[in-house]
Design a protein around this motif. Structure first.
Motif, PDB file in Angstrom:
ATOM      1  N   VAL A 243       0.862  -1.180   0.000  1.00  0.00           N
ATOM      2  CA  VAL A 243       0.000   0.000   0.000  1.00  0.00           C
ATOM      3  C   VAL A 243       0.895   1.226   0.000  1.00  0.00           C
ATOM      4  N   ALA A 244       0.675   2.121  -0.983  1.00  0.00           N
ATOM      5  CA  ALA A 244       1.467   3.348  -1.085  1.00  0.00           C
ATOM      6  C   ALA A 244       0.614   4.532  -0.657  1.00  0.00           C
ATOM      7  N   LEU A 245       1.191   5.420   0.135  1.00  0.00           N
ATOM      8  CA  LEU A 245       0.448   6.565   0.658  1.00  0.00           C
ATOM      9  C   LEU A 245      -0.058   7.457  -0.471  1.00  0.00           C
ATOM     10  N   ALA A 246       0.803   7.778  -1.437  1.00  0.00           N
ATOM     11  CA  ALA A 246       0.388   8.667  -2.531  1.00  0.00           C
ATOM     12  C   ALA A 246      -0.759   8.061  -3.330  1.00  0.00           C
ATOM     13  N   ALA A 247      -0.667   6.768  -3.607  1.00  0.00           N
ATOM     14  CA  ALA A 247      -1.724   6.103  -4.361  1.00  0.00           C
ATOM     15  C   ALA A 247      -3.022   6.075  -3.571  1.00  0.00           C
ATOM     16  N   PRO A 266      -3.619  16.484   1.335  1.00  0.00           N
ATOM     17  CA  PRO A 266      -2.278  17.024   1.081  1.00  0.00           C
ATOM     18  C   PRO A 266      -1.825  16.682  -0.334  1.00  0.00           C
ATOM     19  N   ASP A 267      -1.075  17.598  -0.913  1.00  0.00           N
ATOM     20  CA  ASP A 267      -0.571  17.382  -2.273  1.00  0.00           C
ATOM     21  C   ASP A 267       0.799  16.722  -2.289  1.00  0.00           C
ATOM     22  N   ASP A 268       1.527  16.827  -1.165  1.00  0.00           N
ATOM     23  CA  ASP A 268       2.909  16.335  -1.134  1.00  0.00           C
ATOM     24  C   ASP A 268       3.117  15.524   0.135  1.00  0.00           C
ATOM     25  N   VAL A 269       3.621  14.312  -0.004  1.00  0.00           N
ATOM     26  CA  VAL A 269       3.884  13.457   1.165  1.00  0.00           C
ATOM     27  C   VAL A 269       5.355  13.080   1.239  1.00  0.00           C
ATOM     28  N   ASP A 270       6.192  13.853   0.564  1.00  0.00           N
ATOM     29  CA  ASP A 270       7.624  13.532   0.562  1.00  0.00           C
ATOM     30  C   ASP A 270       8.244  13.663   1.943  1.00  0.00           C
ATOM     31  N   ALA A 271       7.640  14.467   2.818  1.00  0.00           N
ATOM     32  CA  ALA A 271       8.209  14.654   4.151  1.00  0.00           C
ATOM     33  C   ALA A 271       8.000  13.428   5.043  1.00  0.00           C
ATOM     34  N   VAL A 272       7.080  12.568   4.639  1.00  0.00           N
ATOM     35  CA  VAL A 272       6.819  11.367   5.440  1.00  0.00           C
ATOM     36  C   VAL A 272       7.922  10.345   5.183  1.00  0.00           C
ATOM     37  N   PRO A 273       8.571   9.828   6.220  1.00  0.00           N
ATOM     38  CA  PRO A 273       9.617   8.809   6.019  1.00  0.00           C
ATOM     39  C   PRO A 273       9.074   7.603   5.254  1.00  0.00           C
ATOM     40  N   ALA A 274       9.906   7.035   4.417  1.00  0.00           N
ATOM     41  CA  ALA A 274       9.472   5.913   3.579  1.00  0.00           C
ATOM     42  C   ALA A 274       8.952   4.746   4.416  1.00  0.00           C
ATOM     43  N   ILE A 302      -7.699  15.403   5.366  1.00  0.00           N
ATOM     44  CA  ILE A 302      -6.603  14.515   5.756  1.00  0.00           C
ATOM     45  C   ILE A 302      -5.363  15.373   5.977  1.00  0.00           C
ATOM     46  N   ARG A 303      -4.783  15.253   7.162  1.00  0.00           N
ATOM     47  CA  ARG A 303      -3.590  16.011   7.514  1.00  0.00           C
ATOM     48  C   ARG A 303      -2.451  15.021   7.759  1.00  0.00           C
ATOM     49  N   VAL A 304      -1.307  15.307   7.149  1.00  0.00           N
ATOM     50  CA  VAL A 304      -0.165  14.393   7.244  1.00  0.00           C
ATOM     51  C   VAL A 304       1.075  15.169   7.673  1.00  0.00           C
ATOM     52  N   THR A 305       1.786  14.646   8.685  1.00  0.00           N
ATOM     53  CA  THR A 305       3.094  15.153   9.098  1.00  0.00           C
ATOM     54  C   THR A 305       4.054  13.970   9.081  1.00  0.00           C
ATOM     55  N   PRO A 306       5.333  14.199   9.276  1.00  0.00           N
ATOM     56  CA  PRO A 306       6.274  13.068   9.270  1.00  0.00           C
ATOM     57  C   PRO A 306       5.969  11.998  10.309  1.00  0.00           C
ATOM     58  N   SER A 307       5.302  12.363  11.394  1.00  0.00           N
ATOM     59  CA  SER A 307       5.061  11.387  12.458  1.00  0.00           C
ATOM     60  C   SER A 307       3.589  11.149  12.742  1.00  0.00           C
ATOM     61  N   GLU A 308       2.688  11.818  12.036  1.00  0.00           N
ATOM     62  CA  GLU A 308       1.275  11.708  12.382  1.00  0.00           C
ATOM     63  C   GLU A 308       0.404  11.869  11.147  1.00  0.00           C
ATOM     64  N   ILE A 309      -0.730  11.181  11.150  1.00  0.00           N
ATOM     65  CA  ILE A 309      -1.725  11.341  10.102  1.00  0.00           C
ATOM     66  C   ILE A 309      -3.095  11.387  10.756  1.00  0.00           C
TER      67      ILE A 309
END
Length: 357
Positions: A243-247, A266-274, A302-309
């Protein structure tokens, strides 16, 4: 077959201790005593072999020898030893090894060790009270050595049994874990996919007359989603579900749009660790499924940070706050060392929040 040969070899080794009393009996000048002695020794050997045969059946069945049978065997061997003592004298003391071995194999630990200790002392203590008998330190040592060997064998058998039980428990837990994984993946995959299929099919049904071209596009999406769901099921069976977050965010937008719910994503999830993107993708899938299916909301955020969603809506607070989907998600979050919080208050919307330290 190999176990059977080992059993008879083991029994035969112990029968060596009957050579001395049997020879002593055979050398007696009194024919009646000789016959009686041979019969008693033969009966003694028969009781011992019969006990070991019962012990073997119990071991193969994974059960202990019933305690009454153990006491009966120990008592019978002790009585036969006493019965032959007047005929062969101190040579009968060698038969005490069998009594000690039988006690260790069949009785609870405390009485077995007590009996073994007393029998080890008999070749030293009894000659002190019987004129003409010699103290047999060698026989005491032989009984002690026999008990030591048997005690080691018993410990080995117990460890093997515990190890086998542990292997069975590990196998059982592995099956349960795999069953739970498959049920969780199947629920999470199909729950989301079928919810979107149902919403799009309903939308296509409304658009057939109003906007045939758009209805045709929605039906095409339904077909695509059905095929994707089939691929997901096959992946779940094979244990390779990715499962991919962007998809998932893209899929969430399509599902919300089809349900007529405004999507704030969110438009960008690059800040989220892989390492966290797959878990956060599962959160999006479960959260949006609940919003579409239960909330009656007009807007989903939907709100996404590197450590929380966080997935929230402005609906009536009727989002599922329990059930197999959230339970499965909770297992995934716990495995990642994170925490899951759900807020579902009627009239104040539904919020699903996952935090991973």
């Amino acid at each position: 077959m190999a176990r059977g040969r080992f059993f008879w070899l083991w029994s035969g080794i112990w029968l060596v201790y009957l050579i001395e009393p049997l020879a002593q009996t055979w050398q007696d000048d009194d024919g009646a005593v000789r016959v009686l002695g041979v019969v008693v020794v033969g009966l003694f050997a028969a009781v011992f072999v019969a006990f070991f045969a019962r012990l073997r059946r119990a071991r193969l069945a994974g059960e202990p020898v019933p305690e009454p049978i153990g006491w009966a065997a120990v008592g019978a061997l002790a009585l036969l030893t006493v019965a032959i003592t007047p005929a062969i004298g101190e040579s009968a003391l060698g038969m005490l090894t069998f009594v000690a071995v039988t006690a260790l194999f069949s009785l609870p630990r405390r009485p077995a060790l007590t009996i073994a200790g007393l029998l080890i002392a008999v070749p030293v203590a009894v000659p002190l009270a019987v004129p003409g008998w010699k103290i047999r330190y060698d026989l005491s040592f032989s009984i002690f050595l026999g008990c030591l060997v048997v005690w080691g064998v018993i410990q080995m058998l117990q460890r093997n049994a515990e190890l086998a039980a542990a292997h069975e428990e590990i196998a059982r837990l592995a099956v349960v874990d795999e069953r739970n994984r498959f049920a969780r993946d199947l629920h999470d995959l199909l729950g989301h996919s079928l919810t979107v299929v149902a919403v799009k099919a309903e939308l296509a049904g409304r658009l057939v007359r109003l906007a045939p071209e758009r209805a045709e596009n929605e039906i095409g999406d339904v077909e695509r989603l059905a095929r994707q769901a089939l691929r997901d099921v096959r992946a779940a069976v094979a244990g390779y579900v990715e499962v991919a977050l962007a998809a998932e965010l893209a899929g969430a937008r399509a599902a919300l749009d089809a349900a007529g719910i405004e999507a704030d994503l969110p438009d960008d999830v690059d800040a989220v660790p892989a390492a966290r993107r797959e878990l956060f993708g599962w959160v999006v899938r479960e959260g949006v499924t609940n919003v579409v299916r239960h909330s009656g909301a007009k807007r989903c955020r939907i709100r996404v940070t590197p450590s929380e969603i966080e997935v929230s809506d402005d609906g009536g607070g009727a989002g599922a706050s329990s059930g197999r989907g959230l339970a499965g998600l909770g297992e995934r979050v716990a495995a990642a060392g994170g925490s899951l919080a759900v807020s579902s208050v009627r009239g104040q919307g539904f919020t699903l929040r996952v935090r991973v330290p």
